[in-house]
Enzyme design. Structure first.
Site, short mmCIF file in Angstrom:
data_model
loop_
_atom_site.label_atom_id
_atom_site.label_comp_id
_atom_site.label_asym_id
_atom_site.label_seq_id
_atom_site.Cartn_x
_atom_site.Cartn_y
_atom_site.Cartn_z
N PRO A 172 35.59 46.83 56.31
CA PRO A 172 34.49 47.55 55.65
C PRO A 172 34.59 47.48 54.13
CG PRO A 172 35.93 49.05 56.90
CD PRO A 172 36.46 47.70 57.09
N GLY A 224 35.14 48.17 50.28
CA GLY A 224 36.04 49.04 49.52
C GLY A 224 37.43 49.14 50.07
N GLY A 251 39.65 46.81 49.85
CA GLY A 251 40.60 46.05 49.05
C GLY A 251 40.66 44.57 49.38
N GLU A 255 28.02 80.16 58.25
CA GLU A 255 29.31 79.47 58.10
C GLU A 255 30.42 80.22 58.81
OE1 GLU A 255 29.39 76.51 57.12
OE2 GLU A 255 27.33 76.55 56.39
N HIS A 303 30.46 79.28 62.44
CA HIS A 303 31.17 78.01 62.69
C HIS A 303 32.67 78.25 62.68
CE1 HIS A 303 27.80 75.31 62.58
NE2 HIS A 303 27.50 75.51 61.31
#
Ligand code: ADP
Ligand code: ZN
Length: 656
Positions: free
Chosen positions: A196, A198, A200, A418, A421
């Protein structure tokens, strides 16, 4: 550019030569006094002329007083020579002029030659094949870094040890290719780095060049693609030609899928230009026998779309996977980048690595950079843990929007959401530990509950998945319990999406449904496979999905009803502190007094809240983004799951 200059000089030289040639015709009779023919005749009879040279109708000569003259015979005069001799004049003829003959040919042909020249010039450019053509249309756009410009070494590439091991021998080969040839070993001329963005890949390729101390050509696949047929191919040719001159060297082609897609596939039928480019690349790669010391390294995210011919032996026959780093990899990458900045003592790469699952190497580099920027903004000399925390949240969820003024009512409902959750997450089996809960709006979300998985999540079991569904509904259920079913906000849309996606995948992909068994029921993009799934099966799928959702919804509902006192207490804590960490959550769950967060300054905050309460009461229109309250942040995913209604498919969840 260089060739342009050469061309210019060539044309200048031609111009100068021509000019001097034309000048030559005029010769040197400028200074001679011209006299008329009558005077000339008279002077001959008077004995004043000593010597003449006759050239056609022109007579040049020397008088007795040593002055020169020129005159022209008005009409052919056959007696002239006899007459001159009689008068004791020395008569000379001139040799028939060869130079003027050549010149005259040249002059008459010149326009023609010019036309031919111009025509060749344009033809070469049109074909784009011009090496050294005046316009660099068919030239490769490859950027060259010479060996002393490359500072990247293997030590700069961290967290992908397997990939490094796969490529070290290339370094040895580039350093001393003869050693390998003596043993008859064949070194791949092409290496495909798969991974993927990024992770390196560019960095690794550069490090190979850096270690081997060889030049590094880099080009992107899309640089070959041009509107005109043949340009790409000639660029490929040009690039390999340049590379051969500086062998041993490395050619790095980023995004090779831009040119290397399967031929004849894709929309709009065949693409001549791309095919030619690809063919040229194949030809060039076959062309060198490995003894020329060129190694082609290509990078792609999609090896599956590449043309099979590219992957054949002798071309990119070696694939090296450069994947997203795991916890240890992330730690090493962070260490590489943290070398460059001054750190507080309590900043631990290990801890940061744990909190950044799914980050690529580039994300981590960015994290360190952002943290340094936060520290600089605060005029600090070293970068602290808090700076990293802020940087991480910014990257994950967008910058804090402290300026977004929320009414107390919105803040409260976000806090309940929140807290819902968080409490469910604490009570269901096998859920990730909570990292923090916040009602500070970020990006498009009004609040976030963040989790911190212990290791990298490679696969999930049924318990974990069901727990995730319960947690996702926790927010909405909390709102419902407090405000009643009529007042539930639209903020939970993302939660619902996420829960539904998990439930559906459990049934159709992961085989967790007892009725259906482990059968793959989805097609390419997660759509139901219409050719496999009958109408009846479709109905069973729907029932099974609903069953998973119902049980887990009910479980969450029960948990929150039983612990409604904790829900109220957590809301209070969130209203007060805005962000609470796992410590505060633990206190709340144990029903003891909540300790303040570590960075909490009581006096400062109370002063702040007094002023802000005032302003809030006069801004009733403050919430511009409707009632979204955000989603559970499942931290095994790098992207933010905000509760905006329209974006992000919740098709998350590792489908391993
Ligand atoms: P790719 O070519 O795979 O898209 P890059 O090589 O361009 O990724 O990586 C971009 C940047 O991210 C690098 O310049 C480096 O700073 C950082 N980076 C990525 N992977 C690593 C790694 N494994 N070790 C150290 N830094 C990395
Ligand atoms: Zn939510």
């Amino acid at each position: 550019m260089n060739d342009m200059a050469k061309n210019l000089i060539l044309w200048l030289v031609i111009a100068v030569v021509l000019m001097s040639l034309f000048q030559g015709f005029g010769s040197d009779d400028t200074k001679k006094a011209q006299i008329d023919y009558t005077t000339f005749n008279k002077e001959v009879s008077q004995g004043q002329i000593q010597q003449v040279q006759i050239n056609g109708q022109e007579i040049k000569g020397l008088k007795s007083n040593q002055s020169t003259f020129v005159t022209y015979i008005p009409a052919p005069d056959l007696d002239l020579v006899n007459y001159l001799i009689k008068n004791n004049v020395k008569v000379e003829g001139t040799p028939p002029e060869e130079t003027s003959f050549l010149a005259s040919i040249f002059v008459s042909w010149f326009p023609m030659l010019l036309l031919i020249g111009v025509w060749i010039f344009f033809m070469r450019n049109m074909q784009g094949g011009g090496k050294g053509g005046a316009m660099s249309f068919g030239k490769s756009k490859a950027k060259l870094m010479s060996e002393d410009q490359i500072k990247t070494m293997f030590s700069d590439v961290a967290g992908c040890d397997e990939a490094k091991e796969d490529v070290v021998e290339l370094v040895d080969y580039l350093k001393d290719s003869t050693k390998f040839q003596k043993l008859g070993g064949r070194i791949p001329t092409g290496v495909l780095l798969v991974g993927p963005p990024g992770t390196g890949k560019t960095l690794l390729a550069k490090a190979i060049a850096g270690e081997a101390k060889v030049p590094f050509f880099s080009i992107s696949g899309s640089d070959f693609v041009e509107m005109f047929v043949g340009v790409g191919a000639s660029r490929v040719r040009d690039m390999f030609e340049q590379a051969k001159k500086s062998a041993p060297c490395i050619i790095f082609i980023d995004e090779i899928d831009a040119v290397g897609r399967q031929r004849g596939a894709g929309m709009g039928g065949g693409n001549d230009e791309r095919e030619q480019t690809l063919n040229q690349m194949l030809v060039e790669m076959d062309g060198f026998e490995g003894n020329e010391g060129i190694i082609v390294i290509a990078a792609t995210n999609r090896p599956d779309v590449l043309d099979a011919a590219l992957l054949r032996p002798g071309r990119f026959d070696r694939q090296v996977v450069v994947g997203l780093p795991d916890v240890r990899g992330r730690e090493q990458i962070l260490k590489v980048h943290m070398r460059k900045i001054p750190l507080d003592e309590d900043v631990k790469a290990t801890v940061l690595a744990r909190g950044t699952p799914g980050f690529s190497g580039a994300d981590l580099a960015n994290l360190v950079n952002e943290a340094a920027l936060f520290a600089a903004r605060g005029n600090k000399r070293t970068v602290s843990k808090e700076d990293f925390e802020q940087a991480r949240d910014k990257i994950l969820m967008g910058a804090e929007r402290r300026s977004l003024v929320m009414t107390n009512k919105d803040k409260e409902s976000t806090a309940y959401h929140e807290a819902g959750h968080a409490i469910v997450a604490k009570l269901v089996p096998q859920h990730h530990p909570i990292h923090k809960v916040t009602i500070i709006p970020r990006g498009r979300a009004l609040g976030v509950t963040q989790f911190l998985p212990e290791g990298d999540q490679i696969s999930q079991n049924k318990d974990e998945l069901e727990s995730s569904i319960s947690v996702a509904y926790g927010g909405r259920i909390a709102e419902e319990l407090i405000y009643g079913a009529q007042k539930v906000s639209t903020g939970a849309s993302q939660d619902i999406k996420q829960a539904s996606a998990i439930a559906r995948a459990m049934v159709t992909e992961w085989g967790f449904s007892e009725k259906l068994g482990p059968i793959l029921l989805t097609g390419e993009q997660g759509s139901l496979r219409s050719n496999v799934v009958s109408h009846e099966t479709g109905k069973i799928i729907d029932d099974e999905v609903k069953a998973f959702i119902d049980t887990n919804y009910k479980r969450a509902y029960q948990l929150l009803t039983d612990n409604i006192d904790i829900l109220h207490a957590m809301k209070e804590a969130l209203m007060k502190y805005e962000t609470i960490d796992s410590d505060q959550v633990d206190d709340l769950m144990a029903r003891v007094t909540v300790r303040p967060p570590t960075d909490w300054d009581e006096e400062l905050e109370s002063a702040k809240s007094k002023t802000s309460e005032k302003s809030e009461s006069v801004t009733p229109d403050a919430v511009n983004e409707s009632q979204e309250t955000e989603a559970v942040k499942e931290s095994d995913e790098p992207e933010v799951n905000e509760s905006s209604k329209d974006d992000v498919t919740a098709d998350k969840n590792n489908d391993k």
